[in-house]
Design an enzyme around this catalytic site. Structure first.
Site, PDB file in Angstrom:
ATOM      1  N   LYS A  23       0.832  -1.204   0.000  1.00 54.63           N
ATOM      2  CA  LYS A  23       0.000   0.000   0.000  1.00 54.63           C
ATOM      3  C   LYS A  23       0.868   1.256   0.000  1.00 54.63           C
ATOM      4  CE  LYS A  23      -1.780   1.520   4.073  1.00 54.63           C
ATOM      5  NZ  LYS A  23      -1.475   2.952   4.256  1.00 54.63           N
ATOM      6  N   ASN A  24       1.842   1.293   0.911  1.00 61.03           N
ATOM      7  CA  ASN A  24       2.631   2.513   1.088  1.00 61.03           C
ATOM      8  C   ASN A  24       3.583   2.783  -0.071  1.00 61.03           C
ATOM      9  OD1 ASN A  24       1.274   3.003   3.402  1.00 61.03           O
ATOM     10  ND2 ASN A  24       2.962   2.469   4.797  1.00 61.03           N
ATOM     11  N   ARG A  95      -4.303  10.536   4.236  1.00 59.54           N
ATOM     12  CA  ARG A  95      -3.167  11.381   4.632  1.00 59.54           C
ATOM     13  C   ARG A  95      -2.011  11.284   3.643  1.00 59.54           C
ATOM     14  NH1 ARG A  95      -2.201  14.058   9.705  1.00 59.54           N
ATOM     15  NH2 ARG A  95      -0.026  14.628   9.505  1.00 59.54           N
ATOM     16  N   ASP A 119      -2.602  21.206   9.744  1.00 58.19           N
ATOM     17  CA  ASP A 119      -1.223  21.359  10.256  1.00 58.19           C
ATOM     18  C   ASP A 119      -0.599  22.643   9.700  1.00 58.19           C
ATOM     19  OD1 ASP A 119      -2.024  18.735  10.398  1.00 58.19           O
ATOM     20  OD2 ASP A 119      -0.066  17.876  10.016  1.00 58.19           O
ATOM     21  N   ASP A 309       4.911   0.165  12.230  1.00 54.02           N
ATOM     22  CA  ASP A 309       3.623  -0.399  11.801  1.00 54.02           C
ATOM     23  C   ASP A 309       3.412  -1.830  12.313  1.00 54.02           C
ATOM     24  OD1 ASP A 309       3.162   1.976  10.546  1.00 54.02           O
ATOM     25  OD2 ASP A 309       3.475   1.252   8.509  1.00 54.02           O
TER      26      ASP A 309
END
Ligand code: UD1
Length: 428
Positions: A23-24, A95, A119, A309
């Site tokens: 995924k990342n 995100r 932020d 993670d």
């Protein structure tokens, strides 16, 4: 509709499980595709909601995205002119949308990206991204909840030393620098395999990048990049999840597609605790020993250290292991969402700052629990498998973000995990 998993405790999963694409990595590769006009094809893309959201974000930038989740293929057709505004609605849902920042500034000279949670510049979370882009010559400011980076005359290579090897900042600087004038050198760069995957894609597109996977990445900017085809690396966090699942439930799993080298720290720890860890033709195998698992301390660190993670899985493992262990979180602040839910199952774990002290108990007991993010959710399913009776895990949509059809994978391994509507008596 809200869904939950019903998990019956007691099974020892045995068999082979296939790891999906990372995924990342997939999300960052999709964002990087905007660097080149034309058709880039990504394969081994996981069938998860985050990919759908990133596809929608890129469509909003006028990229024509064709995502076939069943085939694991995303084709991105990038026009000559792409948009530069990443809308708040999409950024809030994902995100990782921040990873369009570097590619958009490099390609269009401007990026307006909504900032998650509003932020501000300088706040922990985006300061390294913005400082990196500023060093490359972009003007960065925040206006109406959007981070705006402008470089109308292009970027210029320079030396950038990161205070902390942030994965996201390394990626945004790398994707911005590939089209900058001259040489960029990133020192103290993140070394995660996903950075190497991104650099491999960029090199296939014609970028000049060396040193990815080490702390020093050197990028020589080029005029333009070309579209390409690329297969996403296997998801090391999913592979690590199955490794901890085998160790915690005293199972025996072949993790097909898993890359042992990407998981040296966690697999080494499991091996020292008595598991068999060995390479196979298709990946690697993790088999628990006959005795109760043995507790071990964990301290998360940037790669190649123990991945943050996988920290929820280490806590879950230790909660049923023989002995006591300290789990220390060094990468993110206060990221211990698993602990209070594990307590409902009878775990003995106390948070103290960035440490959790876990005293192993012989058996957990089934109860209703709530997943609040991807990894803690998957860890609660594993906890349910080592609990007496039934555990109901709510918040399945979080788990779906990282583990496509998780319950089917479990059932194929002989564990009883099923999906059902989540009826909340206090609703309506
Ligand atoms: C990525 C992964 C995430 C993983 C993390 C660390 C994705 C979508 N997410 O997140 O799953 O847990 O790497 O392996 O790929 N920081 C700053 N300033 C910055 C950037 C980061 O202070 O500008 C801090 C963060 O607050 C955090 C730490 O650095 O405490 C790690 O962040 P980073 O490595 O950037 O993680 P992400 O890229 O957000």
């Amino acid at each position: 509709m809200r869904e939950r998993f019903r998990v019956r405790g007691g099974a020892r999963p045995v068999g082979a499980v296939t790891v999906v694409g990372a995924k990342n990595s997939a999300l960052k590769l999709m964002a990087a595709s905007v660097l080149a006009e034309g058709r880039t094809t990504l394969t081994n893309v996981p069938a998860i909601a985050d990919v759908t959201i990133m596809a929608e974000l890129l469509r909003s930038l006028d990229v024509d995205v064709d995502y076939d989740p069943a085939a694991g293929v995303v084709v991105l057709d990038v026009p000559e002119t792409v948009g530069h505004r990443a809308d708040y609605r999409l950024v809030r849902a994902l995100r990782a949308s921040i990873s369009v920042l570097g590619p958009l500034v490099a390609r269009t000279g401007q990026a307006d990206v909504a900032v998650p949670g509003g932020d501000a510049i300088g706040s922990r979370g985006l300061d390294l991204h913005t400082a990196g882009l500023e060093a490359l010559g972009a003007a960065v400011h925040v206006s109406h909840g959007y981070l705006i980076a402008e470089a109308p005359h292009g970027l210029t290579g320079t030396g950038i030393r990161l205070e902390f090897p942030s994965v996201g900042a390394t990626e945004n600087i790398l994707t911005a620098a590939v089209l900058a004038r001259g040489r960029t050198r990133i020192d103290n760069a993140a070394r995660e395999p996903e950075i190497v995957d991104l650099a491999d894609l960029l090199v296939a597109m014609g970028a000049r990048v060396s040193g990815a996977g080490s702390s020093h990445i050197v990028i020589d900017g080029v005029e333009a990049l070309q579209p390409t085809s690329h297969a996403v690396i296997p998801d090391r966090i999913a592979a690590g999840t199955w490794a901890f699942a085998a160790a915690t439930t005293r199972g025996d799993l072949e993790i097909v597609g898993g890359v042992l080298e990407h998981l040296r720290a966690p697999l080494g720890a499991l091996e020292r605790a008595g598991c068999t860890v060995e390479p196979t033709d298709r990946g690697f195998r993790v088999a628990a020993g006959p005795a109760r698992p043995v507790a071990f301390d964990v301290a998360t660190l940037p790669y190649p250290g123990f991945p943050t993670d996988l920290q929820p899985f280490a806590i879950t493992y230790n909660s049923v292991a023989a002995g006591s262990a300290m789990v220390t979180e060094n990468v993110f602040e206060a990221r211990f969402r698993t602990v209070q839910e594990l307590a409902r199952l009878g775990a003995d774990a106390q948070v103290d700052g960035h440490h959790v002290m876990v005293h192993g108990v012989r058996m957990l007991s089934g109860a209703p629990v709530e997943a609040s993010d991807i990894r803690s959710g998957a860890a609660l399913v594993i906890a349910g498998l080592v609990a007496e009776g039934e555990t109901l895990v709510s918040g399945v949509h979080h788990i779906d973000r990282g583990y496509p059809r998780f319950e089917e994978a479990w059932r194929a391994l002989g564990a009883e995990v099923s999906r059902e509507p989540d009826e909340e008596p206090w609703e309506g």
